[in-house]
Design a protein around this motif. Sequence first.
Motif, PDB file in Angstrom:
ATOM      1  N   THR A  80       0.830  -1.208   0.000  1.00 36.40           N
ATOM      2  CA  THR A  80       0.000   0.000   0.000  1.00 36.40           C
ATOM      3  C   THR A  80       0.861   1.252   0.000  1.00 36.40           C
ATOM      4  OG1 THR A  80      -1.732  -1.179   1.210  1.00 36.40           O
ATOM      5  CG2 THR A  80      -1.834   1.235   1.224  1.00 36.40           C
ATOM      6  N   LEU A  81       1.885   1.292   0.832  1.00 35.43           N
ATOM      7  CA  LEU A  81       2.771   2.450   0.879  1.00 35.43           C
ATOM      8  C   LEU A  81       3.509   2.639  -0.452  1.00 35.43           C
ATOM      9  CD1 LEU A  81       4.272   2.196   4.469  1.00 35.43           C
ATOM     10  CD2 LEU A  81       2.623   3.860   3.619  1.00 35.43           C
ATOM     11  N   ALA A  82       3.949   1.568  -1.051  1.00 33.15           N
ATOM     12  CA  ALA A  82       4.633   1.665  -2.339  1.00 33.15           C
ATOM     13  C   ALA A  82       3.677   2.178  -3.417  1.00 33.15           C
ATOM     14  CB  ALA A  82       5.212   0.309  -2.736  1.00 33.15           C
ATOM     15  N   THR A  83       2.430   1.739  -3.377  1.00 29.95           N
ATOM     16  CA  THR A  83       1.433   2.190  -4.354  1.00 29.95           C
ATOM     17  C   THR A  83       1.133   3.670  -4.181  1.00 29.95           C
ATOM     18  OG1 THR A  83       0.448  -0.032  -4.339  1.00 29.95           O
ATOM     19  CG2 THR A  83      -0.891   1.766  -5.256  1.00 29.95           C
ATOM     20  N   ALA A 117       4.008   5.628  -5.535  1.00 35.23           N
ATOM     21  CA  ALA A 117       4.032   5.607  -6.999  1.00 35.23           C
ATOM     22  C   ALA A 117       2.961   6.528  -7.576  1.00 35.23           C
ATOM     23  CB  ALA A 117       3.833   4.181  -7.507  1.00 35.23           C
ATOM     24  N   VAL A 118       1.769   6.530  -6.982  1.00 37.59           N
ATOM     25  CA  VAL A 118       0.679   7.380  -7.468  1.00 37.59           C
ATOM     26  C   VAL A 118       1.044   8.852  -7.296  1.00 37.59           C
ATOM     27  CG1 VAL A 118      -1.700   8.101  -6.968  1.00 37.59           C
ATOM     28  CG2 VAL A 118      -1.149   5.682  -7.197  1.00 37.59           C
ATOM     29  N   GLU A 119       1.610   9.212  -6.149  1.00 37.48           N
ATOM     30  CA  GLU A 119       2.010  10.602  -5.926  1.00 37.48           C
ATOM     31  C   GLU A 119       3.113  11.023  -6.898  1.00 37.48           C
ATOM     32  OE1 GLU A 119       0.867  13.143  -4.045  1.00 37.48           O
ATOM     33  OE2 GLU A 119      -0.815  11.812  -3.683  1.00 37.48           O
ATOM     34  N   THR A 120       4.037  10.135  -7.162  1.00 33.29           N
ATOM     35  CA  THR A 120       5.113  10.445  -8.105  1.00 33.29           C
ATOM     36  C   THR A 120       4.553  10.664  -9.501  1.00 33.29           C
ATOM     37  OG1 THR A 120       6.648   9.110  -6.796  1.00 33.29           O
ATOM     38  CG2 THR A 120       7.300   9.630  -9.050  1.00 33.29           C
ATOM     39  N   ILE A 121       3.635   9.816  -9.925  1.00 35.24           N
ATOM     40  CA  ILE A 121       3.009   9.969 -11.237  1.00 35.24           C
ATOM     41  C   ILE A 121       2.219  11.273 -11.282  1.00 35.24           C
ATOM     42  CG2 ILE A 121       1.209   9.032 -12.750  1.00 35.24           C
ATOM     43  CD1 ILE A 121       2.218   6.238 -11.898  1.00 35.24           C
ATOM     44  N   ASN A 122       1.511  11.584 -10.192  1.00 39.18           N
ATOM     45  CA  ASN A 122       0.740  12.822 -10.132  1.00 39.18           C
ATOM     46  C   ASN A 122       1.656  14.022 -10.277  1.00 39.18           C
ATOM     47  OD1 ASN A 122      -1.445  14.566  -9.750  1.00 39.18           O
ATOM     48  ND2 ASN A 122      -1.083  14.664  -7.571  1.00 39.18           N
ATOM     49  N   LEU A 123       2.778  14.007  -9.576  1.00 38.06           N
ATOM     50  CA  LEU A 123       3.701  15.140  -9.645  1.00 38.06           C
ATOM     51  C   LEU A 123       4.321  15.282 -11.028  1.00 38.06           C
ATOM     52  CD1 LEU A 123       5.576  15.022  -6.235  1.00 38.06           C
ATOM     53  CD2 LEU A 123       3.993  16.756  -7.041  1.00 38.06           C
TER      54      LEU A 123
END
Length: 159
Positions: A45-48, A51-57
């Motif tokens: 969950t933490l890795a996901t 990853a989502v925040e990185t993609i968002n940024l």
Amino acid sequence: MVVAQEKIEWEQPIEELPRKAKRPVRRQRPRSHWKSILVLSLVVTLATVFAVETINLTVVKGAQIRGMQREITALEANNDLLEAQVDKLRSVSRIESAALAMGMEKPAGTVYVAGTLPVAKIEKGVQSAPAVQEEVVQEPSAIEQISQKFTSFFASTQR
């Protein structure tokens, strides 16, 4: 000839070997896999989320930045056009021709202007007299500055 034979440990009968003290064997309880599954799901969950925040940024914010850069470029181009229009409208020759078209006349003699005026750019329609001598511009005194501000204030209220 008599040869002494050495007895090897594996040749000795089992009964003669010294016995080791037996320790009681502790049996472990069967492990609960729930803790492992919980920790694994927390890590996934933490890795996901990361990853989502990185993609968002990178993707979403990058697109927003590119859009704002396009908007800034368009605004700068519009600003340049407006500055060109301001320069054109402020030109002395245009103001002079518009005043003459309205029926105004050029004043004869010396013209006194209250306040300070920006230096006009040399343009095609404006003729400038050749400078014979360069004049030394002196800074106005404090009283002259106060009188200029006073005069320009009242001149601006008359408009």
